[in-house]
Design an enzyme around this catalytic site. Structure first.
Site, PDB file in Angstrom:
ATOM      1  N   LYS A 151     -12.783  84.615  48.867  1.00  0.00           N
ATOM      2  CA  LYS A 151     -11.446  84.427  48.312  1.00  0.00           C
ATOM      3  C   LYS A 151     -11.477  84.394  46.790  1.00  0.00           C
ATOM      4  CE  LYS A 151      -9.982  82.073  52.513  1.00  0.00           C
ATOM      5  NZ  LYS A 151      -9.866  80.777  53.210  1.00  0.00           N
TER       6      LYS A 151
ATOM      7  N   GLN B  32     -10.223  74.455  51.948  1.00  0.00           N
ATOM      8  CA  GLN B  32     -10.907  75.173  53.018  1.00  0.00           C
ATOM      9  C   GLN B  32     -11.044  74.252  54.227  1.00  0.00           C
ATOM     10  OE1 GLN B  32     -11.826  78.417  53.081  1.00  0.00           O
ATOM     11  NE2 GLN B  32     -12.401  78.080  55.215  1.00  0.00           N
TER      12      GLN B  32
ATOM     13  N   ASP C  53      -1.294  78.187  50.716  1.00  0.00           N
ATOM     14  CA  ASP C  53      -1.878  78.466  52.025  1.00  0.00           C
ATOM     15  C   ASP C  53      -0.933  78.080  53.163  1.00  0.00           C
ATOM     16  OD1 ASP C  53      -3.949  79.483  53.593  1.00  0.00           O
ATOM     17  OD2 ASP C  53      -4.968  77.563  53.769  1.00  0.00           O
TER      18      ASP C  53
END
Length: 297
Positions: A69, A113, A136
């Site tokens: 990413k 994450q 996200d």
């Protein structure tokens, strides 16, 4: 939108019946557009979009995802801040770090994450991310926005799935979609976004009774259950559109690809289907966040 190349075979070994629904090229186009917008923002305001990634522990797979990413961010002209915390981190310590990033005006988007170590309350950690920086789409605020059709960030994998379905001109209005999985950042928001597109949605999961029979009724199947080769070809309605949102060790999805390819009309490969779309939407929403925050008085 122009439908992507309509080949009937692929390097993934799909049979002639199913056309692979590939996300790679569409994702690349999305990232290129995000890069153009990031460059324009920097030229006009001096602000470079910035994504902060937070990794707790040293899980190799998670570390690989974060690096990927970050590399994609760089290619899109998005600055990257990496925060790596020890595996012994507590919920309070992680919340404090996410709060700090939320208050940092140079950071426009935050990615935690997941999964995080067992001792951490993951929901509490997600909720420490400011909604304006939740690129996200993991907070309750973002889920509510998806459910009510209000402005906000989409959960990246479900949002990427919807973009992929649109690119392949899959008719959603009136279609029966069966979502297998109830994760708050994948299965549940995928159903909400499909419902907002006027599909009729049935939520199922690994403990649903008569699951194969329910799946057999679906025009669109979204598999997000986290079990390799869980969905079998015999479960599928002939001509169904099958989205495999699973990723298991060995590049294996949640759908038995060889069997499904004999029945489905469209089928996402693993890898190369949903995955690239997830990252592309993350970067696109980071630029959205930077533009929005820069525009504030």
């Amino acid at each position: 939108m122009t439908t992507p190349e309509t080949t009937t075979t692929s390097s993934a070994g799909f049979a002639d019946t199913a056309r692979p629904m590939i996300g790679t090229d569409l994702a690349a186009a999305m990232v290129a557009q995000a890069a153009e917008r990031a460059a324009k923002l920097r030229e006009e305001t001096g602000v470079q979009p910035c994504l902060a990634t937070v990794l707790v522990g040293d899980d190799p797979a998670s570390a690989t995802y974060v690096r990927m990413k970050q590399n994609r961010s760089k290619k899109a002209g998005i600055a990257s801040v990496s925060v790596v915390l020890p595996a012994t981190t507590t919920t309070e310590e992680l919340v404090a770090e996410l709060t700090r990033l939320s208050e940092d005006p140079t950071v426009h988007g935050i990615l935690l994450q997941h999964p995080v170590p067992d001792q951490i309350d993951e929901r509490a950690a997600f909720e420490a991310i400011a909604p304006a920086k939740d690129v996200d789409g993991v907070t309750m605020h973002s889920f509510a926005a998806m459910a009510f059709g209000e402005p906000g960030f989409r959960s990246c994998t479900p949002g990427g799935i919807l973009r992929l379905l649109e690119a392949y001109d899959v008719p959603l209005a009136g279609a029966h979609a069966v979502v297998i999985g109830r994760s708050p950042i994948l299965g549940k928001p995928a159903g909400m976004l499909l419902l907002a597109s006027n599909a009729t949605v049935t939520y199922t999961h690994s403990r649903t009774q008569d699951l194969p029979e329910l799946v057999r009724q679906a025009d669109i199947v979204v598999a997000a259950v986290g079990k390799p080769n869980f969905v079998r070809g015999a479960w599928l309605k002939p001509g169904a559109v099958v989205v495999d949102a699973g990723y298991n060790e060995g590049n294996i999805g949640d759908v038995h690809a060889e069997e499904a390819a004999q029945v489905a009309s469209l089928l996402t490969p693993v890898p190369g289907g949903v995955g690239p779309m997830t990252i592309a939407l993350l970067l696109e929403q980071t630029v959205d966040a930077a533009e929005s925050q820069t525009a504030k008085p």
